[in-house]
Design a protein around this motif. Structure first.
Motif, PDB file in Angstrom:
ATOM      1  N   SER A 188       0.845  -1.256   0.082  1.00  0.00           N
ATOM      2  CA  SER A 188       0.276   0.209  -0.058  1.00  0.00           C
ATOM      3  C   SER A 188       0.843   1.384  -0.019  1.00  0.00           C
ATOM      4  N   PRO A 189       0.800   1.974  -0.979  1.00  0.00           N
ATOM      5  CA  PRO A 189       1.626   3.467  -1.016  1.00  0.00           C
ATOM      6  C   PRO A 189       1.439   4.173   0.244  1.00  0.00           C
ATOM      7  N   ASP A 190       0.012   4.057   0.794  1.00  0.00           N
ATOM      8  CA  ASP A 190      -0.348   4.674   1.814  1.00  0.00           C
ATOM      9  C   ASP A 190       0.606   4.447   3.090  1.00  0.00           C
ATOM     10  N   ALA A 191       0.919   3.174   3.138  1.00  0.00           N
ATOM     11  CA  ALA A 191       1.653   2.569   4.284  1.00  0.00           C
ATOM     12  C   ALA A 191       2.893   3.078   4.322  1.00  0.00           C
TER      13      ALA A 191
ATOM     14  N   ASN B  75      -2.753  -6.909   6.699  1.00  0.00           N
ATOM     15  CA  ASN B  75      -3.928  -7.710   6.201  1.00  0.00           C
ATOM     16  C   ASN B  75      -4.182  -7.390   4.921  1.00  0.00           C
ATOM     17  N   TYR B  76      -3.517  -7.059   4.222  1.00  0.00           N
ATOM     18  CA  TYR B  76      -3.627  -6.839   2.797  1.00  0.00           C
ATOM     19  C   TYR B  76      -4.804  -5.586   2.456  1.00  0.00           C
ATOM     20  N   GLY B  77      -4.657  -4.674   3.130  1.00  0.00           N
ATOM     21  CA  GLY B  77      -5.548  -3.488   3.109  1.00  0.00           C
ATOM     22  C   GLY B  77      -6.904  -3.928   3.467  1.00  0.00           C
ATOM     23  N   GLY B  78      -7.230  -4.973   4.316  1.00  0.00           N
ATOM     24  CA  GLY B  78      -8.647  -5.269   4.868  1.00  0.00           C
ATOM     25  C   GLY B  78      -8.951  -6.489   4.283  1.00  0.00           C
ATOM     26  N   LEU B  79      -8.262  -7.399   3.797  1.00  0.00           N
ATOM     27  CA  LEU B  79      -8.686  -8.628   3.204  1.00  0.00           C
ATOM     28  C   LEU B  79      -9.318  -9.491   4.100  1.00  0.00           C
ATOM     29  N   ASN B  80     -10.612  -9.906   3.785  1.00  0.00           N
ATOM     30  CA  ASN B  80     -11.394 -10.826   4.619  1.00  0.00           C
ATOM     31  C   ASN B  80     -10.949 -12.330   4.639  1.00  0.00           C
ATOM     32  N   PHE B  81     -10.465 -12.948   5.412  1.00  0.00           N
ATOM     33  CA  PHE B  81      -9.707 -14.373   5.313  1.00  0.00           C
ATOM     34  C   PHE B  81     -10.788 -15.270   5.465  1.00  0.00           C
ATOM     35  N   GLU B  82     -11.938 -14.862   5.992  1.00  0.00           N
ATOM     36  CA  GLU B  82     -13.301 -15.642   5.753  1.00  0.00           C
ATOM     37  C   GLU B  82     -13.620 -15.811   4.471  1.00  0.00           C
ATOM     38  N   GLY B  83     -13.549 -14.820   3.803  1.00  0.00           N
ATOM     39  CA  GLY B  83     -13.814 -14.637   2.147  1.00  0.00           C
ATOM     40  C   GLY B  83     -13.059 -15.688   1.419  1.00  0.00           C
ATOM     41  N   VAL B  84     -11.796 -15.749   1.698  1.00  0.00           N
ATOM     42  CA  VAL B  84     -10.887 -16.692   1.427  1.00  0.00           C
ATOM     43  C   VAL B  84     -11.394 -18.015   1.386  1.00  0.00           C
ATOM     44  N   GLN B  85     -11.703 -18.464   2.441  1.00  0.00           N
ATOM     45  CA  GLN B  85     -12.336 -19.566   2.870  1.00  0.00           C
ATOM     46  C   GLN B  85     -13.467 -20.268   1.725  1.00  0.00           C
ATOM     47  N   GLU B  86     -14.158 -19.157   1.322  1.00  0.00           N
ATOM     48  CA  GLU B  86     -15.447 -19.401   0.267  1.00  0.00           C
ATOM     49  C   GLU B  86     -15.071 -19.742  -0.950  1.00  0.00           C
TER      50      GLU B  86
END
Length: 450
Positions: A381-384, A437-448
């Motif tokens: 993230s350039p912001d980081a 966390n990759y800019g707010g990646l939902n790891f539960e979404g990965v499970q889907e």
């Protein structure tokens, strides 16, 4: 004793606060922000501050001590009041040493693997119902807190971090523990904001080796050439026990460890983790656990939180997330997953998130780190970069650093999520590596996806 925590919300700080509360101390604390799970855990114990912010009036001469967290600044109003009143101020590691002066101190250090090795040791001791005090850098299965302190236990097992002790104590934490038994897993340059040169970083490990008490024991990974040099050059009168990676093989996605009783299936995998296991075995033996009992216990160890943690699986694919961020950790983790799942397409994703990894000069250390992957992705993230007040890092600099022509680079969280969530996951091993966390990646979404 009455103890006040300045920056009580940190992962380590709130666990120490809970441990001392459990021990019967009177605990208070402050912080300008507290996030989960620290917030709920402090609230449950009745230790959550009534309001966020810094309140100098909380600091009085009734306090026996103040414990200062790294998150606080040197001009923190509560710290200044404590200094003005002459209240005793401890850094986190200083206080742990005070609590363990009369115990046998076992300190696990190294640039990588220290949380896993400490977790392995505690798992084995817990399995055999051997009570010890401890401080570890991850939440462990079967343990309520990351810190446990008593008056009666003979041993304390401490994860020995080389980062700074506090905003006003610039010594590395592991310099303060004076171990009776120590382990070093290896040396790979990290924390360049504090240790600007490789030589300066290595020097911290020399000081640590010399801090082991006379007649103490050092268990060390002799496959690490820099560490081997440091240990062999030390004139500290200690016993030196080298270890190497044990013999193992991978069959049908299962790792088999060679033991005196024959091949034994284990739940962890990867050369680096097998090396960690060898070091943990030595330390456990020095703590009174024989080899056979060690093997029995370690066969049930499934890993430390966020360290090669399986988050999804189906008939033909699997996903892991891992805390890896430094070049050596990224390389070891990527190679481990490829070795374990050699018949699968390895999609390795790395977030550059730490101060070191976002430093344009340090980036070249990542050369070859993702080579074991069939498909490699870097997100940052350039912001980081701006928040950390670093010089801008460009996509071309990242591509040049990793020396991989097919490297995919994302700077937008939505674009990265779009890439990942539209991917057809078939016969794939997905590896997500980051301390963020990759800019707010939902790891539960990965499970889907599975």
């Amino acid at each position: 004793m009455q103890i006040h925590f300045i920056a009580i919300g940190g992962a380590a700080m709130h666990n120490l606060a809970l441990a001392l509360h459990h021990k019967g101390y009177i605990i208070s604390g402050s912080d300008d922000a507290i996030f989960e799970p620290s917030k709920s855990r402090l609230q449950k114990a009745g230790l959550l501050p009534e309001a966020f912010g810094w309140f100098p009036e909380k600091i009085t001469t009734d306090l026996d001590a103040v414990i200062l967290g790294m998150h606080a600044k040197p001009d923190n109003p509560e710290l200044l009041k404590a200094q003005e009143l002459g209240v005793k101020i401890y850094s986190y590691p200083e206080f742990l040493y005070e609590q363990s002066k009369d115990k046998t101190r076992v300190v696990i250090g190294g640039s990588h693997g220290k949380t896993t090795i400490t977790s392995m040791i505690l798992h084995v001791l817990n399995y055999h119902e051997k009570e010890v005090d401890y401080m570890v850098g991850a939440q462990l299965e079967g343990f309520d807190t990351m810190v446990h302190l008593t008056d009666e236990n003979d041993f304390i097992v401490l994860e020995g971090d080389e980062y700074l002790s506090s905003p006003i104590d610039r010594r590395p934490k592991f310099h303060l523990y004076q171990p009776n038994i120590a382990l070093l897993s290896g040396i790979a340059w990290d924390h360049i904001n504090v240790f600007p040169t490789y030589e300066n970083y290595v020097e911290q490990f020399k000081i640590f080796v010399d801090s082991i008490v006379n007649g103490g024991i050092l268990v060390y990974n002799e496959e690490d050439t820099e560490l081997k040099k440091v240990v062999e050059a030390s004139e500290n009168p200690i016993r030196k026990n080298p270890y190497t990676t044990p013999v193992y093989e991978v069959e049908d996605g299962e790792t088999l460890l060679e033991t005196p009783e024959g091949p034994m299936p284990i739940e962890i995998f990867g050369k680096h983790n097998l090396s960690n296991l060898a070091g943990a075995k030595w330390v456990c033996q020095h703590m009174g656990i024989d080899e056979e009992d060690f093997y029995e216990a370690i066969s049930t160890f499934s890993g430390a939180s966020k360290r090669l943690e399986k988050i999804a699986e189906n008939n033909d694919s699997v996903a892991y997330k891992d805390f890896a961020h430094s070049p050596s950790k990224v390389k070891a983790t990527t190679q481990a997953v490829k070795e374990q799942y050699s018949d699968k397409h390895l999609l390795a994703c790395l977030e550059l998130h730490t101060y070191s990894s976002l430093n344009a000069e340090f980036l070249k250390e990542y050369e070859g780190a993702l080579d074991a992957a069939d498909e490699a992705v870097v997100f940052y993230s350039p912001d980081a970069v701006k928040i950390k007040q670093l010089d801008e890092v460009t996509e071309s600099q990242i591509a040049e650093a990793f020396k991989r022509k097919d490297l995919k680079i994302f700077t937008n969280p939505e674009a990265f999520r779009g890439f990942l969530f539209t991917k057809e996951i078939k016969n794939t091993a997905l590896l997500l590596m980051s301390s963020g966390n990759y800019g707010g990646l939902n790891f539960e979404g990965v499970q889907e996806l599975f």
